[in-house]
Design an enzyme around this catalytic site. Structure first.
Site, PDB file in Angstrom:
ATOM      1  N   SER A  41       0.753  -1.237   0.033  1.00  0.00           N
ATOM      2  CA  SER A  41       0.053  -0.060  -0.013  1.00  0.00           C
ATOM      3  C   SER A  41       0.741   1.369   0.109  1.00  0.00           C
ATOM      4  O   SER A  41       0.214   2.157  -0.077  1.00  0.00           O
ATOM      5  CB  SER A  41      -1.031   0.025   1.194  1.00  0.00           C
ATOM      6  OG  SER A  41      -2.226  -0.660   1.025  1.00  0.00           O
ATOM      7  N   SER A  81      -6.170   2.563   4.731  1.00  0.00           N
ATOM      8  CA  SER A  81      -5.457   2.145   3.397  1.00  0.00           C
ATOM      9  C   SER A  81      -6.707   1.507   2.642  1.00  0.00           C
ATOM     10  O   SER A  81      -6.392   0.369   2.171  1.00  0.00           O
ATOM     11  CB  SER A  81      -4.434   1.074   3.930  1.00  0.00           C
ATOM     12  OG  SER A  81      -3.600   0.845   2.843  1.00  0.00           O
ATOM     13  N   LYS A  97       0.127   3.579  -2.434  1.00  0.00           N
ATOM     14  CA  LYS A  97      -1.018   4.650  -2.834  1.00  0.00           C
ATOM     15  C   LYS A  97      -0.524   5.929  -2.401  1.00  0.00           C
ATOM     16  O   LYS A  97      -1.116   6.933  -2.655  1.00  0.00           O
ATOM     17  CB  LYS A  97      -1.752   4.301  -1.433  1.00  0.00           C
ATOM     18  CG  LYS A  97      -2.532   3.207  -1.476  1.00  0.00           C
ATOM     19  CD  LYS A  97      -3.842   2.771  -0.257  1.00  0.00           C
ATOM     20  CE  LYS A  97      -4.588   1.771  -0.613  1.00  0.00           C
ATOM     21  NZ  LYS A  97      -4.084   0.355  -0.337  1.00  0.00           N
TER      22      LYS A  97
END
Length: 401
Positions: free
Chosen positions: A93, A151, A96
């Site tokens: 993640s 997340s 991101k």
């Protein structure tokens, strides 16, 4: 992290599960390539730890097991030490950060969107989520809190839909990575969920964080400890909200040995998947110096190991700064200076995100985190004469009005 659009599976057929604390990453490559990219400096292409200690410099911390890591001065771009900086590994993640840096400037934070079933198509088992519901409306601001704090791949998908869809968003992210000279990165999903050929590096993830932190909204979201997220809209009933807490353990202190946040921590993003193991990029400030540290996939499989190793590298970096010769540089984006605005439509020098951190064992206040002019990086400076404030207190949001 988030699932791939088609429910991507890890090598061997196992579902690529996202879990922001317990990723193991057993299927990741065991050894770095003999030669890697030299973007940012020749030493960064060499395998193994790279550091040039000067008089009075402390030795690197012991028991560093991250397959790749990097310590950099966030303002000057000098890399104080690195280990396999350009090793292409699954990013989890932390990708991101690139998603946010790419899409955040395009969507006004007050804009709202009613979620359609198609917005959430492709969400696979094990995908991290904040709790977005079909048929309910959310502001862009709320969705970004869901991305950074929980997340949430569901929030990522809705924002990607607002940006024109998953394929367009992936293409936009890849183009932005190339503009940032993050050439180790290949984007397949917008949320970092395990997918064939999706890779990044500690070097590139640090570039994404540094670019994102130029934006006031990015700084606000990544430094928020807790917030209220809107619940499902139900006919004839008042809409309620529920609390969400950031999964960045160095920001909250949860699960850390002393129960306290890391002093001066102000973001950025953590992640974990089956293939990536645990990944983390963090920014902190002590006495006016801002450091960025990225750690990817520690081989020591203790809980929260990625945060512990990040904390040790931050401690080392703050002590070593001024006593080591840089092993490389964080390169500026193509085209040099980023302009006079900070990507939110508001001048970067006028916005001061506030931030506060409370761990289970008490509260600290980051003292003296104020703006500082970013210095010029090479001929075409990344940012010149712009203030880049880190939050003064870790941000906690109250109930929705």
């Amino acid at each position: 992290m988030s699932p791939s659009p088609s429910g991507v599976r890890a090598p061997g057929g196992a579902t690529a599960v996202q879990d922001d604390d317990k990723g193991i990453g057993r299927s990741a490559p065991r050894r770095p390539p003999a030669r890697m990219s030299t973007v940012g400096g020749e030493m960064l292409g060499r395998p193994g730890p790279q550091v040039q200690l000067g008089p009075g410099a402390p030795q690197l911390p012991k028991d560093l097991s991250g397959r790749s890591w990097l310590v950099a001065d966030a303002e000057s771009g000098e890399i104080l030490a690195a280990n396999n900086a350009h090793w292409q590994l699954p990013p989890a993640s932390t990708l991101k950060m690139l998603f946010a840096d790419t899409v955040l400037p395009k969507l006004p934070r007050t804009k709202t969107h009613r979620v359609e079933p198609s917005d959430l198509e492709g969400m696979g088992a094990g995908s991290s989520a904040v709790g977005v519901k079909e048929g309910s409306s959310y502001s862009v601001h709320d969705l970004w809190l869901g991305v950074f704090l929980r997340s949430g791949n569901d929030a990522v998908r809705v924002l990607a839909s607002m940006n024109g869809g998953i394929p367009k968003t992936v293409k936009d992210m890849q183009a932005h990575a190339e503009d940032l000279q993050a050439l180790d990165t290949h984007v397949v999903t917008p949320d970092g969920y395990d997918a064939d050929e999706q890779v990044s590096s500690a070097y590139d993830l640090t570039l994404f964080a540094r670019s994102g932190l130029q934006k006031a909204d990015f700084r606000e979201y990544c430094s928020t400890v807790s917030a209220q997220f809107p619940g499902e809209e139900k006919p004839g009933k008042p809409r309620e909200s529920f609390g969400i807490v950031n999964t960045n353990r160095l920001l909250t202190g949860e699960g850390m040995p002393n129960g306290m946040p890391y002093k001066g921590m102000a973001g950025v993003k953590n992640g974990s998947t089956t293939n990536a193991g645990n990944t983390f990029t963090g920014v902190a400030q002590h006495d006016g110096r801002k450091l960025l540290v990225t750690v990817m996939n520690p081989e020591i499989q203790e809980q929260y190991e990625v945060y512990k190793e990040t904390a040790r590298l931050l401690d080392w970096g703050f002590e070593a700064a001024g006593h080591v010769k840089p092993v490389g540089m964080l390169v500026p984006p193509k085209g040099g200076a980023a302009g006079g605005k900070d990507g939110t439509g508001r001048g970067g020098s006028s916005t001061q995100a506030s931030v506060a951190s409370t761990g289970s064992g008490g509260m600290w206040t980051a003292v003296g985190i104020t703006g500082g002019a970013l210095v010029a990086l090479a001929a075409g400076a990344f940012v010149v004469h712009r203030r880049w404030p880190l939050p003064e207190l870790v941000r906690r949001r109250g109930p929705r009005a």
